[in-house]
Design a protein around this motif. Sequence first.
Motif, PDB file in Angstrom:
ATOM      1  N   TRP A 121       0.853  -1.192   0.000  1.00 56.73           N
ATOM      2  CA  TRP A 121       0.000   0.000   0.000  1.00 56.73           C
ATOM      3  C   TRP A 121       0.885   1.236   0.000  1.00 56.73           C
ATOM      4  O   TRP A 121       2.047   1.175   0.395  1.00 56.73           O
ATOM      5  N   GLY A 122       0.327   2.331  -0.478  1.00 58.37           N
ATOM      6  CA  GLY A 122       1.097   3.568  -0.503  1.00 58.37           C
ATOM      7  C   GLY A 122       0.370   4.664  -1.243  1.00 58.37           C
ATOM      8  O   GLY A 122      -0.859   4.671  -1.322  1.00 58.37           O
ATOM      9  N   GLY A 123       1.145   5.558  -1.809  1.00 53.29           N
ATOM     10  CA  GLY A 123       0.562   6.701  -2.491  1.00 53.29           C
ATOM     11  C   GLY A 123       1.387   7.116  -3.685  1.00 53.29           C
ATOM     12  O   GLY A 123       2.510   6.651  -3.864  1.00 53.29           O
ATOM     13  N   GLN A 124       0.784   7.980  -4.480  1.00 53.76           N
ATOM     14  CA  GLN A 124       1.454   8.462  -5.676  1.00 53.76           C
ATOM     15  C   GLN A 124       1.094   9.911  -5.956  1.00 53.76           C
ATOM     16  O   GLN A 124       0.043  10.387  -5.520  1.00 53.76           O
ATOM     17  N   VAL A 125       1.983  10.585  -6.674  1.00 58.54           N
ATOM     18  CA  VAL A 125       1.775  11.945  -7.150  1.00 58.54           C
ATOM     19  C   VAL A 125       2.305  12.005  -8.582  1.00 58.54           C
ATOM     20  O   VAL A 125       3.148  11.198  -8.974  1.00 58.54           O
ATOM     21  N   GLY A 126       1.795  12.965  -9.351  1.00 57.91           N
ATOM     22  CA  GLY A 126       2.302  13.099 -10.704  1.00 57.91           C
ATOM     23  C   GLY A 126       1.570  14.150 -11.500  1.00 57.91           C
ATOM     24  O   GLY A 126       0.791  14.946 -10.959  1.00 57.91           O
ATOM     25  N   LEU A 139       3.369  11.163 -15.913  1.00 52.20           N
ATOM     26  CA  LEU A 139       4.583  10.826 -15.200  1.00 52.20           C
ATOM     27  C   LEU A 139       4.204  10.714 -13.728  1.00 52.20           C
ATOM     28  O   LEU A 139       3.625  11.638 -13.158  1.00 52.20           O
ATOM     29  N   THR A 140       4.530   9.562 -13.132  1.00 45.98           N
ATOM     30  CA  THR A 140       4.082   9.249 -11.775  1.00 45.98           C
ATOM     31  C   THR A 140       5.249   8.861 -10.886  1.00 45.98           C
ATOM     32  O   THR A 140       6.129   8.099 -11.304  1.00 45.98           O
ATOM     33  N   TYR A 141       5.246   9.360  -9.656  1.00 45.74           N
ATOM     34  CA  TYR A 141       6.121   8.865  -8.591  1.00 45.74           C
ATOM     35  C   TYR A 141       5.228   8.129  -7.607  1.00 45.74           C
ATOM     36  O   TYR A 141       4.215   8.674  -7.156  1.00 45.74           O
ATOM     37  N   ARG A 142       5.568   6.881  -7.275  1.00 46.27           N
ATOM     38  CA  ARG A 142       4.766   6.077  -6.345  1.00 46.27           C
ATOM     39  C   ARG A 142       5.673   5.486  -5.265  1.00 46.27           C
ATOM     40  O   ARG A 142       6.752   4.987  -5.552  1.00 46.27           O
ATOM     41  N   TYR A 143       5.214   5.574  -4.015  1.00 47.04           N
ATOM     42  CA  TYR A 143       5.892   4.965  -2.865  1.00 47.04           C
ATOM     43  C   TYR A 143       4.969   3.884  -2.319  1.00 47.04           C
ATOM     44  O   TYR A 143       3.793   4.138  -2.060  1.00 47.04           O
ATOM     45  N   LEU A 144       5.503   2.658  -2.154  1.00 42.59           N
ATOM     46  CA  LEU A 144       4.702   1.537  -1.667  1.00 42.59           C
ATOM     47  C   LEU A 144       5.393   0.842  -0.505  1.00 42.59           C
ATOM     48  O   LEU A 144       6.555   0.451  -0.603  1.00 42.59           O
ATOM     49  N   ASP A 145       4.678   0.678   0.592  1.00 45.73           N
ATOM     50  CA  ASP A 145       5.143  -0.105   1.724  1.00 45.73           C
ATOM     51  C   ASP A 145       4.858  -1.563   1.420  1.00 45.73           C
ATOM     52  O   ASP A 145       3.774  -1.900   0.959  1.00 45.73           O
ATOM     53  N   SER A 158       9.050   0.064  -1.739  1.00 44.30           N
ATOM     54  CA  SER A 158       9.423   0.236  -3.146  1.00 44.30           C
ATOM     55  C   SER A 158       9.123   1.665  -3.556  1.00 44.30           C
ATOM     56  O   SER A 158       8.168   2.269  -3.080  1.00 44.30           O
ATOM     57  N   GLN A 159       9.943   2.184  -4.457  1.00 42.58           N
ATOM     58  CA  GLN A 159       9.699   3.478  -5.064  1.00 42.58           C
ATOM     59  C   GLN A 159       9.706   3.290  -6.576  1.00 42.58           C
ATOM     60  O   GLN A 159      10.542   2.553  -7.102  1.00 42.58           O
ATOM     61  N   GLN A 160       8.761   3.941  -7.249  1.00 42.42           N
ATOM     62  CA  GLN A 160       8.660   3.835  -8.701  1.00 42.42           C
ATOM     63  C   GLN A 160       8.563   5.228  -9.318  1.00 42.42           C
ATOM     64  O   GLN A 160       7.917   6.107  -8.754  1.00 42.42           O
TER      65      GLN A 160
END
Length: 169
Positions: A121-126, A139-145, A158-160
Motif C-alpha cells: 500500500w502507498g501513495g502516488q503523485v504526478g 509521469l508518476t512517482y509512487r511509494y509503496l510499503d 518500493s519506489q517507482q
Amino acid sequence: MKKITAISTLALAVIAASPAFAADTEWFVGGGVGYQNDNVKGQYEQNGEDATYQLRGGAIINDHHRLMGTYSYMDKSEQNMFLASYDYLLPVHQKVNLFAGVSAGFADSEINNDSSSDFVWGGQVGAMYKITDNWSTDLTYRYLDQDYKENNTKIDYSQQVVWSVDYHF
C-alpha cells in the motif's frame, strides 16, 4: 494498523466516487515503463533497482477522480504487483492535471528462490498531459510499503517513477 488505514481510505474513496459513475465517466487503458527501487534488507540484501513494466486500465469520473487497476512486473525481484488506485485530479491548465492518490494491493515477489505474496500500500503523485481527446500521458512517482518477509530477508518499501501512455474511449 497501517493496513487498516490504507484499506479504509481506498474503500472510502471508491464509495464516495460511486454515485459519480452515473455522471461523466471516461474509460481508459494503457501501459507504462519506468524505474523501480526495492529496499531489500537482511540475509539476501541486494540492490533492488530495475525497470518496471505496467499495464493499466480504469475510469476518470467527472474530470477529477481516477479509479485504476494496475499490473506491474519487475524482473530483479521477479515481482508481479496488482494494485487498485484512486487519484484526485487537479486541473492546472486546459490539457494538464496534477494528481495525488492512494494505492493498495498485493505483490508476488521471489528473492533467492523464496516466494511470497504480500500486501502493499502507498501513495502516488504526478502530472497528466492530455495529448488529444483519445490519448494522454503521465509521469508518476509512487511509494509503496511492502510486507515481504521470507528467510530473514525483507522488502521494506518500493519506489517507482513511471511514464505511461493511455488510450481513452
